[in-house]
Design a protein around this motif. Structure first.
Motif, PDB file in Angstrom:
ATOM      1  N   ALA A  94     -70.020  -7.061 -86.442  1.00 39.50           N
ATOM      2  CA  ALA A  94     -68.811  -7.621 -85.833  1.00 39.50           C
ATOM      3  C   ALA A  94     -67.540  -7.044 -86.448  1.00 39.50           C
ATOM      4  CB  ALA A  94     -68.816  -9.142 -85.948  1.00 39.50           C
ATOM      5  N   LEU A  95     -67.476  -6.980 -87.772  1.00 41.77           N
ATOM      6  CA  LEU A  95     -66.284  -6.430 -88.422  1.00 41.77           C
ATOM      7  C   LEU A  95     -66.131  -4.942 -88.121  1.00 41.77           C
ATOM      8  CD1 LEU A  95     -66.123  -8.142 -91.936  1.00 41.77           C
ATOM      9  CD2 LEU A  95     -64.420  -8.263 -90.118  1.00 41.77           C
ATOM     10  N   ASP A  96     -67.265  -4.230 -88.027  1.00 43.70           N
ATOM     11  CA  ASP A  96     -67.197  -2.812 -87.664  1.00 43.70           C
ATOM     12  C   ASP A  96     -66.561  -2.651 -86.288  1.00 43.70           C
ATOM     13  OD1 ASP A  96     -68.504  -1.476 -89.918  1.00 43.70           O
ATOM     14  OD2 ASP A  96     -70.303  -2.539 -89.286  1.00 43.70           O
ATOM     15  N   ALA A  97     -67.021  -3.457 -85.330  1.00 46.02           N
ATOM     16  CA  ALA A  97     -66.475  -3.361 -83.976  1.00 46.02           C
ATOM     17  C   ALA A  97     -64.993  -3.704 -83.948  1.00 46.02           C
ATOM     18  CB  ALA A  97     -67.256  -4.286 -83.044  1.00 46.02           C
ATOM     19  N   LEU A  98     -64.605  -4.724 -84.715  1.00 42.69           N
ATOM     20  CA  LEU A  98     -63.213  -5.159 -84.749  1.00 42.69           C
ATOM     21  C   LEU A  98     -62.306  -4.087 -85.339  1.00 42.69           C
ATOM     22  CD1 LEU A  98     -61.144  -7.441 -84.360  1.00 42.69           C
ATOM     23  CD2 LEU A  98     -61.795  -8.297 -86.619  1.00 42.69           C
ATOM     24  N   MET A  99     -62.688  -3.543 -86.480  1.00 42.55           N
ATOM     25  CA  MET A  99     -61.856  -2.523 -87.123  1.00 42.55           C
ATOM     26  C   MET A  99     -61.840  -1.227 -86.314  1.00 42.55           C
ATOM     27  SD  MET A  99     -60.401  -3.946 -89.645  1.00 42.55           S
ATOM     28  CE  MET A  99     -60.546  -5.411 -90.680  1.00 42.55           C
ATOM     29  N   ASP A 100     -62.971  -0.889 -85.667  1.00 48.09           N
ATOM     30  CA  ASP A 100     -62.976   0.284 -84.793  1.00 48.09           C
ATOM     31  C   ASP A 100     -61.958   0.112 -83.670  1.00 48.09           C
ATOM     32  OD1 ASP A 100     -64.937   1.525 -86.252  1.00 48.09           O
ATOM     33  OD2 ASP A 100     -66.577   1.083 -84.865  1.00 48.09           O
ATOM     34  N   ARG A 101     -61.910  -1.071 -83.138  1.00 48.18           N
ATOM     35  CA  ARG A 101     -60.999  -1.353 -82.030  1.00 48.18           C
ATOM     36  C   ARG A 101     -59.545  -1.158 -82.465  1.00 48.18           C
ATOM     37  NH1 ARG A 101     -62.816  -6.339 -78.234  1.00 48.18           N
ATOM     38  NH2 ARG A 101     -61.592  -5.838 -76.376  1.00 48.18           N
ATOM     39  N   ILE A 102     -59.234  -1.564 -83.683  1.00 43.63           N
ATOM     40  CA  ILE A 102     -57.867  -1.425 -84.198  1.00 43.63           C
ATOM     41  C   ILE A 102     -57.520   0.048 -84.416  1.00 43.63           C
ATOM     42  CG2 ILE A 102     -56.405  -1.915 -86.202  1.00 43.63           C
ATOM     43  CD1 ILE A 102     -57.858  -4.651 -86.360  1.00 43.63           C
ATOM     44  N   VAL A 103     -58.465   0.801 -84.967  1.00 46.81           N
ATOM     45  CA  VAL A 103     -58.246   2.239 -85.155  1.00 46.81           C
ATOM     46  C   VAL A 103     -58.071   2.924 -83.803  1.00 46.81           C
ATOM     47  CG1 VAL A 103     -59.334   4.390 -85.923  1.00 46.81           C
ATOM     48  CG2 VAL A 103     -59.418   2.364 -87.387  1.00 46.81           C
ATOM     49  N   ASN A 104     -58.861   2.522 -82.821  1.00 47.98           N
ATOM     50  CA  ASN A 104     -58.749   3.123 -81.486  1.00 47.98           C
ATOM     51  C   ASN A 104     -57.346   2.976 -80.917  1.00 47.98           C
ATOM     52  OD1 ASN A 104     -61.475   3.702 -81.626  1.00 47.98           O
ATOM     53  ND2 ASN A 104     -62.110   1.984 -80.327  1.00 47.98           N
ATOM     54  N   LYS A 105     -56.659   1.900 -81.289  1.00 46.70           N
ATOM     55  CA  LYS A 105     -55.306   1.642 -80.801  1.00 46.70           C
ATOM     56  C   LYS A 105     -54.242   2.464 -81.518  1.00 46.70           C
ATOM     57  CE  LYS A 105     -56.066  -3.199 -79.408  1.00 46.70           C
ATOM     58  NZ  LYS A 105     -55.277  -3.235 -78.149  1.00 46.70           N
ATOM     59  N   GLY A 106     -54.641   3.194 -82.558  1.00 50.95           N
ATOM     60  CA  GLY A 106     -53.690   4.032 -83.274  1.00 50.95           C
ATOM     61  C   GLY A 106     -53.028   3.375 -84.473  1.00 50.95           C
ATOM     62  N   TYR A 107     -53.490   2.183 -84.839  1.00 52.17           N
ATOM     63  CA  TYR A 107     -52.932   1.518 -86.024  1.00 52.17           C
ATOM     64  C   TYR A 107     -53.551   2.095 -87.290  1.00 52.17           C
ATOM     65  CZ  TYR A 107     -50.938  -1.908 -82.839  1.00 52.17           C
ATOM     66  OH  TYR A 107     -50.215  -2.513 -81.835  1.00 52.17           O
ATOM     67  N   ASN A 108     -52.738   2.196 -88.337  1.00 51.73           N
ATOM     68  CA  ASN A 108     -53.272   2.652 -89.623  1.00 51.73           C
ATOM     69  C   ASN A 108     -53.097   1.615 -90.731  1.00 51.73           C
ATOM     70  OD1 ASN A 108     -50.460   3.010 -89.743  1.00 51.73           O
ATOM     71  ND2 ASN A 108     -50.611   4.773 -91.123  1.00 51.73           N
ATOM     72  N   GLN A 109     -52.627   0.408 -90.360  1.00 51.85           N
ATOM     73  CA  GLN A 109     -52.532  -0.682 -91.320  1.00 51.85           C
ATOM     74  C   GLN A 109     -52.915  -1.988 -90.632  1.00 51.85           C
ATOM     75  OE1 GLN A 109     -48.643  -0.839 -93.163  1.00 51.85           O
ATOM     76  NE2 GLN A 109     -48.987   1.021 -94.343  1.00 51.85           N
ATOM     77  N   VAL A 110     -53.455  -2.915 -91.427  1.00 51.56           N
ATOM     78  CA  VAL A 110     -53.819  -4.246 -90.943  1.00 51.56           C
ATOM     79  C   VAL A 110     -53.269  -5.269 -91.919  1.00 51.56           C
ATOM     80  CG1 VAL A 110     -55.722  -5.857 -90.536  1.00 51.56           C
ATOM     81  CG2 VAL A 110     -55.899  -3.505 -89.748  1.00 51.56           C
ATOM     82  N   TYR A 111     -52.637  -6.304 -91.389  1.00 51.01           N
ATOM     83  CA  TYR A 111     -52.179  -7.423 -92.207  1.00 51.01           C
ATOM     84  C   TYR A 111     -53.165  -8.569 -91.974  1.00 51.01           C
ATOM     85  CZ  TYR A 111     -47.732  -4.826 -92.373  1.00 51.01           C
ATOM     86  OH  TYR A 111     -46.770  -3.864 -92.557  1.00 51.01           O
ATOM     87  N   LEU A 112     -54.024  -8.781 -92.931  1.00 43.03           N
ATOM     88  CA  LEU A 112     -55.155  -9.684 -92.793  1.00 43.03           C
ATOM     89  C   LEU A 112     -54.843 -11.042 -93.417  1.00 43.03           C
ATOM     90  CD1 LEU A 112     -58.116  -9.819 -91.884  1.00 43.03           C
ATOM     91  CD2 LEU A 112     -58.769  -8.921 -94.103  1.00 43.03           C
ATOM     92  N   GLU A 113     -54.893 -12.096 -92.609  1.00 43.28           N
ATOM     93  CA  GLU A 113     -54.581 -13.441 -93.105  1.00 43.28           C
ATOM     94  C   GLU A 113     -55.601 -13.880 -94.145  1.00 43.28           C
ATOM     95  OE1 GLU A 113     -52.298 -16.832 -90.630  1.00 43.28           O
ATOM     96  OE2 GLU A 113     -53.938 -15.893 -89.556  1.00 43.28           O
ATOM     97  N   ALA A 114     -55.117 -14.185 -95.339  1.00 42.21           N
ATOM     98  CA  ALA A 114     -56.009 -14.553 -96.433  1.00 42.21           C
ATOM     99  C   ALA A 114     -55.822 -16.000 -96.878  1.00 42.21           C
ATOM    100  CB  ALA A 114     -55.786 -13.617 -97.625  1.00 42.21           C
ATOM    101  N   PHE A 115     -54.656 -16.573 -96.594  1.00 44.03           N
ATOM    102  CA  PHE A 115     -54.371 -17.966 -96.947  1.00 44.03           C
ATOM    103  C   PHE A 115     -53.425 -18.520 -95.905  1.00 44.03           C
ATOM    104  CE2 PHE A 115     -51.370 -20.838 -99.324  1.00 44.03           C
ATOM    105  CZ  PHE A 115     -52.223 -21.933 -99.348  1.00 44.03           C
ATOM    106  N   TYR A 116     -53.912 -19.509 -95.133  1.00 42.66           N
ATOM    107  CA  TYR A 116     -53.119 -20.020 -94.021  1.00 42.66           C
ATOM    108  C   TYR A 116     -53.640 -21.392 -93.617  1.00 42.66           C
ATOM    109  CZ  TYR A 116     -57.200 -18.632 -91.254  1.00 42.66           C
ATOM    110  OH  TYR A 116     -58.475 -18.500 -90.762  1.00 42.66           O
TER     111      TYR A 116
END
Length: 504
Positions: free
Chosen positions: A104-126
């Motif tokens: 699942a995480l592989d598919a998610l991160m692949d999808r983000i790379v496919n969009k041309g993003y090179n950074q992710v802001y990942l919610e860690a405390f919310y």
């Protein structure tokens, strides 16, 4: 920290003056101008997904080819972003327990790379939850993953690892002054909650819906703390320490402010409006008095909401050996005539005490986030603050935006992430917010605007992202990094499926 209320007042005056921005921008739609930047090709997307699926089926040869493909994709993305404005393009992302499913995480991160993003802001405390494994979570907050059999699952570490494998820089994104509803229910943490002059916490007053609530979150989870509370500071240091162990590429601090109320409560105009009535905040405020007269007048002002000529006379009688009441930031020129009748002195003292209490409230926020930055700095990774460009505005005669988000006093070494979410159906008002921040940022400060929306379509009356990016490009000499809120806006079905699926 010592207060300089005069500097504070001048800062807010300067803020007001810089609110005058440039005329309306003339923006032409640019559907293909930025949307195509650094996108993966359809052929590469298909091949990568085929290899991922084969890897899940246990094909070792496919696994090796998939890993090699990820390396090649990371190189492609890095080269493209180096040659394309903006060089850094980030996407805000929340993970869910179901992201622990195989692949699942592989598919998610692949999808983000496919969009041309090179950074992710990942919610860690919310929302009063920490993205930490249950078995290792020693913080006061429950873990996001609370599914039997997954006590050791480290979704944050896995998210960071999977992103970094693809050449993404993964920042940890944390709420700051907003500790969440779960924290407010702890019996031994009641003293750490922010309180106003009526004794209310932020959970017992009407709250102003924000952008986050528009994507399905409820303000019922938002409980703000007293930034002067030693207990709150200790607890926050603990969650930062645990997140840093997962080796993110940076740390972003959100909700670096007080609650914004509704209607008249969106403006603070008197001491009882301020969230300074918790014990730690009150003690610190009184200690800002530099003599006994000063401390006593501060105490009376905060307790009563104002002072009278009789209060001044009473304080003079209590401490006859002291001249003027003094507190941090109150400067009296040498040789100046300082004594007069209580009635003559009342207007100035009243005005100065108001700005002292507002400056005290602001200083709590500044100190709290700067303590967090001090904790991150030794790791050699960047820290950033997320803020509303209008959160530091004066309002009317002596009033202020109730968020008291004095972002113009954040450390210039931090990344500044203005949430440029203005909504006028065109990019104009969004760019005005960006321009306001640029006009006030010290030279060398890295300003990284956060834009809200989706590619190709308007969302909540905001123009498509490509139109916003086209307008933003006029500032390319000063802005080289941008973020987009959020994955859930761009991929609502994917986000919904991940959010509501059952892990077991």
């Amino acid at each position: 920290m010592t207060l300089d209320w005069q500097h504070f007042y001048r800062g807010f005056l300067a803020t007001l003056l810089t609110a005058i921005v440039s005329p309306t921008f003339l923006i032409q739609p640019a559907q293909s101008q930025v949307q195509g930047s650094c996108l993966a090709s359809p052929a590469d997307i298909a091949e990568k997904e085929q290899l991922r699926q084969a890897t899940l089926d246990g094909d070792q040869a496919a696994r090796d080819r998939y890993q090699a493909f990820l390396v090649k994709e990371a190189e492609r993305l890095q080269e493209c972003r180096q040659q394309t404005w903006p060089q850094n393009q980030a996407l805000w992302l929340r993970l869910y327990p179901c992201d622990l499913q195989p692949g699942a995480l592989d598919a998610l991160m692949d999808r983000i790379v496919n969009k041309g993003y090179n950074q992710v802001y990942l919610e860690a405390f919310y929302d009063g939850q920490a993205l930490l494994p249950q078995a290792e979570n020693n913080t006061p907050w429950p873990s996001v993953v609370r599914v039997p059999g997954y006590e050791n699952a480290d979704l944050l570490a896995e998210g960071i690892k999977k992103g970094q494998e693809r050449g993404l820089k993964v920042y940890a994104w944390l709420f700051t002054i907003n500790f969440g509803y779960s924290y407010s229910e702890l019996p031994d943490r009641q003293g750490a909650l922010a309180r106003n002059g009526q004794g209310h916490t932020t959970l017992t007053v009407m709250q102003d819906p924000s952008l986050h609530e528009q994507v399905g979150q409820s303000h019922a989870n938002h409980a703000f703390i007293d930034p002067y509370s030693p207990q709150a500071r200790q607890d926050y240091a603990g969650v930062i320490r645990e997140i840093l162990k997962r080796k993110p590429d940076g740390m972003l601090f959100d909700y670096v402010r007080y609650l914004r109320g509704v209607g008249p409560a969106s403006v603070v105009t008197k001491p009882s409006d301020l969230w300074i009535y918790s014990e730690a905040s009150q003690q610190t405020l009184v200690q800002r008095g530099l003599n006994q007269k000063g401390q006593e007048l501060i105490r009376r002002y905060v307790t009563q909401g104002s002072i009278t000529a009789n209060d001044i006379a009473a304080v003079d009688a209590l401490y006859p050996n002291e001249a003027e009441p003094m507190w941090q930031g109150r400067n009296i020129p040498p040789g100046a005539k300082t004594m007069g009748t209580p009635g003559e002195r009342l207007p100035l003292l009243q005005w100065q005490l108001w700005y002292l209490t507002v400056a005290h409230a602001v200083q709590g926020i500044i100190d709290f986030v700067h303590l967090a930055v001090d904790q991150v700095r030794p790791q050699g990774i960047p820290s950033g603050a997320v803020f509303f460009p209008g959160g530091n505005r004066p309002v009317g005669q002596g009033g202020f935006d109730s968020r008291l988000q004095a972002w113009d006093r954040f450390l210039p070494e931090m990344e500044w992430h203005p949430m440029s979410y203005a909504n006028c159906q065109k990019p104009d008002c969004i760019m005005e917010e960006v321009e306001r921040v640029l006009s006030m940022a010290p030279e060398g400060t890295q300003v990284i605007p956060a834009l809200a929306g989706d590619w190709g379509v308007a969302v909540t009356n905001r123009p498509p992202l490509e139109d916003q990016m086209y307008a933003l490009r006029r500032y390319s000499s000063r802005i080289n990094s941008v973020s987009h809120f959020a994955y859930s806006w761009q991929e609502p079905e994917s986000d919904r499926d991940r959010k509501f699926c059952q892990l077991n």
